[in-house]
Design an enzyme around this catalytic site. Structure first.
Site: not given
Length: 256
Positions: A141, A154
């Site tokens: 990501s 995250y």
């Protein structure tokens, strides 16, 4: 010639979003594809769509390390081997540094970091044990660069996955196992729509409004990601290994 002819591909988190896109693209390019997910109804439907001769669903909760390991072994038992692995399963629930509970933090580590560690462990063990080359792509990501304040657990897990990708690529380059990662940016999926509505009070206009603010006038598309992943796990990507590619329209570093 199809890019993945005669290959066996395993896609974790292949029942929806980008993972399902990779499953379809890999089948289209000639592979036999196994994929994991927690929703048997959705998995069975995708197998029916693609054909049981080329698609195989493994129900697994990858937050459980034993199930992550077992999913790879199950595919090896079914197809005889794993040539390519795509770690696409992910958890994107929100949390800041101040409001993230230990339980939420552990969930992110379990799904976004520990699961790909152990699926890679099992897949590379199969490749090395057979004396065969192989390829792996980890879906990371752009948040691995730091991310927004509400993505603290995250971002931590995805940054760990970026480091793990480089470490594994370096460790197994002489085994001819190529391992790369994609830092995926903002992508249009059903899951993203649900996240926007649940955590950001978005309405039906959010997608059009978001697209207008982006350089390319759209969010990333699942089929575009899938085609790129297929390229990376195929021989067409040559010798590249240990690369973390920013798959996004945001350029990290420069600023106005």
């Amino acid at each position: 010639m199809s890019l993945l002819a005669d290959r066996v591909v395993l896609v974790s988190g292949g029942t929806g979003g980008g993972g399902a896109g990779v499953v379809r693209a890999a089948v289209r390019e000639g592979a036999r594809v196994a994929f994991t997910g927690r929703r048997p109804g959705v998995g069975d439907h995708l197998v029916k769509e693609l054909g049981s001769d080329v698609a195989f669903y493994v129900q697994a909760d990858l937050a459980d390390a034993e199930q992550a390991l077992g999913s790879v072994r199950h595919v090896v038992s079914h197809f005889g081997r794993v040539d390519c692995l795509v770690n696409s399963a992910g958890l994107t629930t929100r949390g800041t540094l101040l409001d993230t509970s230990p339980d939420l933090f552990d969930q992110h580590i379990a799904v976004n970091l520990r699961a790909p560690f152990f699926t890679m462990q099992a897949a590379v063990s199969d490749m090395v044990g057979r004396g065969a080359s192989g390829t792996i792509v980890n879906i990371i990501s752009m948040a691995a660069h730091g991310g927004q304040p509400y993505l603290s657990p995250y971002s931590a897990a995805k940054a760990g996955l970026a480091g793990l990708t480089r470490n594994a690529a370096f460790s197994h380059r002489w085994d001819k196992v190529r391992i790369n990662g994609l830092n995926i940016g903002w992508t249009q999926t059903e899951g993203e729509d649900a996240i926007q509505r649940r955590f950001h009070d978005a309405d039906d206009r959010w997608l059009a409004e978001a697209a207008r603010k982006l350089p390319m006038g759209k969010l990333g598309q699942v089929d575009e990601i899938a085609d790129f992943v297929v390229f990376l796990i195929s021989d067409r990507s040559g010798v590249v290994t240990g690369s973390i590619i920013d798959w996004d329209q945001v350029v990290i570093g420069p600023y106005d």
